[in-house]
Design a protein around this motif. Structure first.
Motif, mmCIF file in Angstrom:
data_model
loop_
_atom_site.group_PDB
_atom_site.id
_atom_site.type_symbol
_atom_site.label_atom_id
_atom_site.label_comp_id
_atom_site.label_asym_id
_atom_site.label_seq_id
_atom_site.Cartn_x
_atom_site.Cartn_y
_atom_site.Cartn_z
ATOM 1 N N ALA A 132 18.014 -9.911 0.585
ATOM 2 C CA ALA A 132 17.689 -8.963 -0.491
ATOM 3 C C ALA A 132 18.469 -9.315 -1.758
ATOM 4 C CB ALA A 132 18.036 -7.541 -0.038
ATOM 5 N N ARG A 133 17.806 -9.193 -2.902
ATOM 6 C CA ARG A 133 18.441 -9.436 -4.195
ATOM 7 C C ARG A 133 17.989 -8.369 -5.177
ATOM 8 N NH1 ARG A 133 20.768 -12.339 -1.246
ATOM 9 N NH2 ARG A 133 21.291 -14.544 -1.450
ATOM 10 N N PRO A 134 18.821 -7.917 -6.106
ATOM 11 C CA PRO A 134 20.211 -8.298 -6.235
ATOM 12 C C PRO A 134 21.067 -7.729 -5.101
ATOM 13 C CG PRO A 134 19.683 -6.593 -7.839
ATOM 14 C CD PRO A 134 18.400 -6.983 -7.180
ATOM 15 N N TRP A 135 22.056 -8.486 -4.714
ATOM 16 C CA TRP A 135 22.967 -8.074 -3.642
ATOM 17 C C TRP A 135 24.323 -7.750 -4.267
ATOM 18 C CZ3 TRP A 135 24.958 -11.720 0.822
ATOM 19 C CH2 TRP A 135 25.596 -10.939 1.803
ATOM 20 N N PHE A 136 24.738 -6.521 -4.116
ATOM 21 C CA PHE A 136 26.025 -6.068 -4.656
ATOM 22 C C PHE A 136 27.079 -6.162 -3.561
ATOM 23 C CE2 PHE A 136 25.281 -3.834 -8.775
ATOM 24 C CZ PHE A 136 23.932 -4.134 -8.892
ATOM 25 N N LEU A 137 28.227 -6.705 -3.907
ATOM 26 C CA LEU A 137 29.321 -6.836 -2.940
ATOM 27 C C LEU A 137 30.591 -6.268 -3.557
ATOM 28 C CD1 LEU A 137 28.142 -10.385 -2.248
ATOM 29 C CD2 LEU A 137 28.468 -8.794 -0.368
ATOM 30 N N LEU A 138 31.099 -5.188 -2.979
ATOM 31 C CA LEU A 138 32.351 -4.597 -3.474
ATOM 32 C C LEU A 138 33.508 -5.176 -2.671
ATOM 33 C CD1 LEU A 138 31.817 -0.773 -4.098
ATOM 34 C CD2 LEU A 138 31.793 -2.643 -5.728
ATOM 35 N N LEU A 139 34.480 -5.739 -3.378
ATOM 36 C CA LEU A 139 35.580 -6.455 -2.711
ATOM 37 C C LEU A 139 36.785 -5.546 -2.513
ATOM 38 C CD1 LEU A 139 35.433 -9.665 -4.915
ATOM 39 C CD2 LEU A 139 34.441 -9.348 -2.645
ATOM 40 N N ASP A 140 37.383 -5.634 -1.337
ATOM 41 C CA ASP A 140 38.621 -4.894 -1.091
ATOM 42 C C ASP A 140 39.752 -5.505 -1.916
ATOM 43 O OD1 ASP A 140 37.826 -2.877 0.520
ATOM 44 O OD2 ASP A 140 38.692 -3.668 2.377
ATOM 45 N N ALA A 141 40.631 -4.639 -2.422
ATOM 46 C CA ALA A 141 41.767 -5.119 -3.212
ATOM 47 C C ALA A 141 42.726 -5.901 -2.325
ATOM 48 C CB ALA A 141 42.492 -3.930 -3.841
ATOM 49 N N GLY A 142 43.363 -6.909 -2.901
ATOM 50 C CA GLY A 142 44.384 -7.671 -2.174
ATOM 51 C C GLY A 142 43.826 -8.800 -1.328
ATOM 52 N N THR A 143 42.514 -9.022 -1.382
ATOM 53 C CA THR A 143 41.935 -10.076 -0.540
ATOM 54 C C THR A 143 41.843 -11.415 -1.285
ATOM 55 O OG1 THR A 143 39.728 -9.316 -1.167
ATOM 56 C CG2 THR A 143 40.601 -8.528 0.934
ATOM 57 N N HIS A 144 42.008 -11.388 -2.594
ATOM 58 C CA HIS A 144 41.982 -12.627 -3.369
ATOM 59 C C HIS A 144 43.145 -12.602 -4.358
ATOM 60 C CE1 HIS A 144 37.842 -12.345 -1.921
ATOM 61 N NE2 HIS A 144 37.796 -13.659 -2.042
ATOM 62 N N ALA A 145 43.606 -13.788 -4.769
ATOM 63 C CA ALA A 145 44.659 -13.847 -5.791
ATOM 64 C C ALA A 145 44.058 -13.433 -7.129
ATOM 65 C CB ALA A 145 45.198 -15.267 -5.872
ATOM 66 N N ALA A 146 44.868 -12.782 -7.968
ATOM 67 C CA ALA A 146 44.381 -12.406 -9.304
ATOM 68 C C ALA A 146 44.192 -13.668 -10.135
ATOM 69 C CB ALA A 146 45.387 -11.473 -9.971
ATOM 70 N N PHE A 147 43.082 -13.760 -10.870
ATOM 71 C CA PHE A 147 42.819 -14.945 -11.702
ATOM 72 C C PHE A 147 43.905 -15.055 -12.767
ATOM 73 C CE2 PHE A 147 40.999 -17.164 -15.313
ATOM 74 C CZ PHE A 147 40.513 -18.307 -14.695
ATOM 75 N N ALA A 148 44.414 -16.273 -12.949
ATOM 76 C CA ALA A 148 45.537 -16.436 -13.887
ATOM 77 C C ALA A 148 45.370 -17.686 -14.746
ATOM 78 C CB ALA A 148 46.849 -16.486 -13.114
ATOM 79 N N GLY A 149 44.199 -17.901 -15.319
ATOM 80 C CA GLY A 149 43.995 -19.044 -16.219
ATOM 81 C C GLY A 149 44.590 -18.748 -17.596
ATOM 82 N N ALA A 150 44.723 -19.791 -18.421
ATOM 83 C CA ALA A 150 45.290 -19.601 -19.764
ATOM 84 C C ALA A 150 44.331 -18.764 -20.612
ATOM 85 C CB ALA A 150 45.514 -20.955 -20.413
ATOM 86 N N PRO A 151 44.836 -17.704 -21.269
ATOM 87 C CA PRO A 151 43.954 -16.896 -22.112
ATOM 88 C C PRO A 151 43.515 -17.660 -23.363
ATOM 89 C CG PRO A 151 46.163 -15.910 -21.924
ATOM 90 C CD PRO A 151 46.211 -17.246 -21.249
ATOM 91 N N ALA A 152 42.335 -17.362 -23.846
ATOM 92 C CA ALA A 152 41.833 -18.004 -25.066
ATOM 93 C C ALA A 152 40.821 -17.073 -25.711
ATOM 94 C CB ALA A 152 41.169 -19.330 -24.706
ATOM 95 N N ALA A 153 40.647 -17.228 -27.029
ATOM 96 C CA ALA A 153 39.628 -16.422 -27.704
ATOM 97 C C ALA A 153 38.271 -16.924 -27.214
ATOM 98 C CB ALA A 153 39.751 -16.583 -29.205
ATOM 99 N N ALA A 154 37.463 -16.023 -26.714
ATOM 100 C CA ALA A 154 36.208 -16.463 -26.102
ATOM 101 C C ALA A 154 35.024 -15.779 -26.771
ATOM 102 C CB ALA A 154 36.236 -16.106 -24.625
#
Ligand SMILES: Cc1cc2nc3c(=O)[nH]c(=O)nc-3n(C[C@H](O)[C@H](O)[C@H](O)COP(=O)(O)OP(=O)(O)OC[C@H]3O[C@@H](n4cnc5c(N)ncnc54)[C@H](O)[C@@H]3O)c2cc1C
Length: 340
Positions: free
Chosen positions: A147-169
């Motif tokens: 089925a699409r669209p498929w929504f997936l709600l993620l439990d907190a603490g299961t992935h590392a927080a994204f930490a790339g260099a910030p930039a004007a986007a």
């Protein structure tokens, strides 16, 4: 080709992405790479916050303006729907925060999609395999859906927080057609920081057991002292407070209680299963229905007077057979010293 959208929202400052949102971004980047999917990141509540994820190279979409500064079902659902439509999303990842948990199922329904919640891992190159736990974290299931669209709600603490260099986007602003708003958000009322003892983002879980309010070797109960030691430790470390069921149940049985504990603090089979890097249990026997709630605590330690308690029988990594009143008084004194 899948079109993958990560839904994010700003934190209490209103200018930065919430930690749970950054965790969802990590999951989205990994899954998009596995699937060869096109990645978009949508944000509720401010385009500037997306600078933190510019290095993902994803298409960035935002919904901004006063109506989206606060969580409210009607405006949040309309905003999420507009972001999904703008991204033509077939897969939607979102953090399982209270803000998204409230609206995600409604948004999935509006788009004729499907939703799964409490997802802990996403794998698979051909088809997406989403992992979640059932029956109080005892049975792990892997879910796939056409089925699409498929929504997936993620439990907190299961992935590392994204930490790339910030930039004007470059961020595309998405227009939202708001329905009539019946709810006016007049402000936020939250307990003072030191009154809020459940802290999902803390590195450590500190668990109290019924021993804190039992007769001690001098024949007396020292509930007041117990309260001071526990709150002192929480104040000095920022740890999250958990409890055994026996201790939180005592309130209804006329036994001295620790007033800052509620059933929300209960860890275990009929309580919570939080995720923290470390856990320290005090005055708790370590019975199976309690310890099952420690499943996601990486380093487990316990202080108990009982050398035959459940913790000593292989459930903790380290057990201190000692009086928790004495140990915690010493630990707090050392922490005070370090702070000064
Ligand atoms: C269906 C079911 C579901 C359940 N769900 C849960 C659940 O979700 N969570 C949960 O916690 N329980 C749950 N229980 C209850 C669980 O089985 C235990 O009864 C409970 O966890 C015991 O709590 P406790 O270890 O704090 O208390 P106790 O068993 O009374 O242990 C107190 C401990 O404190 C120690 N102690 C006393 N003084 C000191 C001191 N000064 N220093 C150090 N140690 C000291 C004692 O030696 C003792 O080991 C459930 C039970 C059932 C049947």
């Amino acid at each position: 080709m899948e079109f993958l959208l990560v839904l994010t929202h700003v934190d209490d400052t209103g200018t930065a992405l919430s930690k749970a949102s950054l965790e969802a971004v990590t999951a989205g980047v990994e899954l998009a790479a596995q699937l060869g999917a096109q990645l978009s990141i949508g944000c509720l509540g401010g385009a500037a916050a997306l600078n933190a994820v510019a290095s993902t190279g994803a298409r960035l979409l935002a919904v901004s303006g006063e109506p989206f500064a606060q969580a409210r079902y009607a405006s949040d659902a309309a905003a999420c729907e507009a972001l999904c439509r703008a991204a033509e999303a077939t897969i939607v990842l979102a953090p399982g925060t209270s803000r998204f948990t409230r609206v995600a199922a409604g948004v999935a329904h509006r788009l004729g999609g499907f939703i799964d919640t409490h997802i802990t891992a996403l794998t698979g190159a051909e088809a997406i395999e989403a992992t979640r736990w059932f029956y109080r974290q005892r049975v792990e299931a892997v879910v796939t859906r056409d089925a699409r669209p498929w929504f997936l709600l993620l439990d907190a603490g299961t992935h590392a927080a994204f930490a790339g260099a910030p930039a004007a986007a470059p961020v595309e602003q998405v227009a939202v057609e708001l329905p009539a708003l019946r709810t006016t958000v007049s402000g936020l009322r939250a307990p003072a920081q030191d009154a809020q003892t459940i802290r999902p983002d803390a590195k450590m879980l500190f668990v109290t057991g019924a021993g804190w309010t039992k007769k001690q070797p001098d024949g007396q109960i020292h509930a007041d002292l117990a309260g001071d030691l526990i709150l002192g430790f929480l104040r000095l470390t920022g740890a999250s407070l958990g409890s055994s069921k026996s201790l939180v149940d005592q309130g209804g049985e006329g036994v001295p209680v620790l007033p800052f504990l509620t059933h929300m603090n209960q860890i275990g089979q009929t309580g919570a299963t939080p995720r923290h890097a470390k856990g320290l249990s005090t005055c708790c026997h370590g019975e199976e229905p309690h310890v099952v709630g420690w499943r996601f605590i990486a380093d487990r330690r316990a202080i108990s007077l009982d050398p035959n308690c459940g913790w000593s029988r292989g459930k903790a990594d380290v057990v201190y057979i000692a009086d928790a009143f004495q140990v915690m008084a010493k630990v707090n004194a050392l922490l005070e010293e370090k702070k000064a």
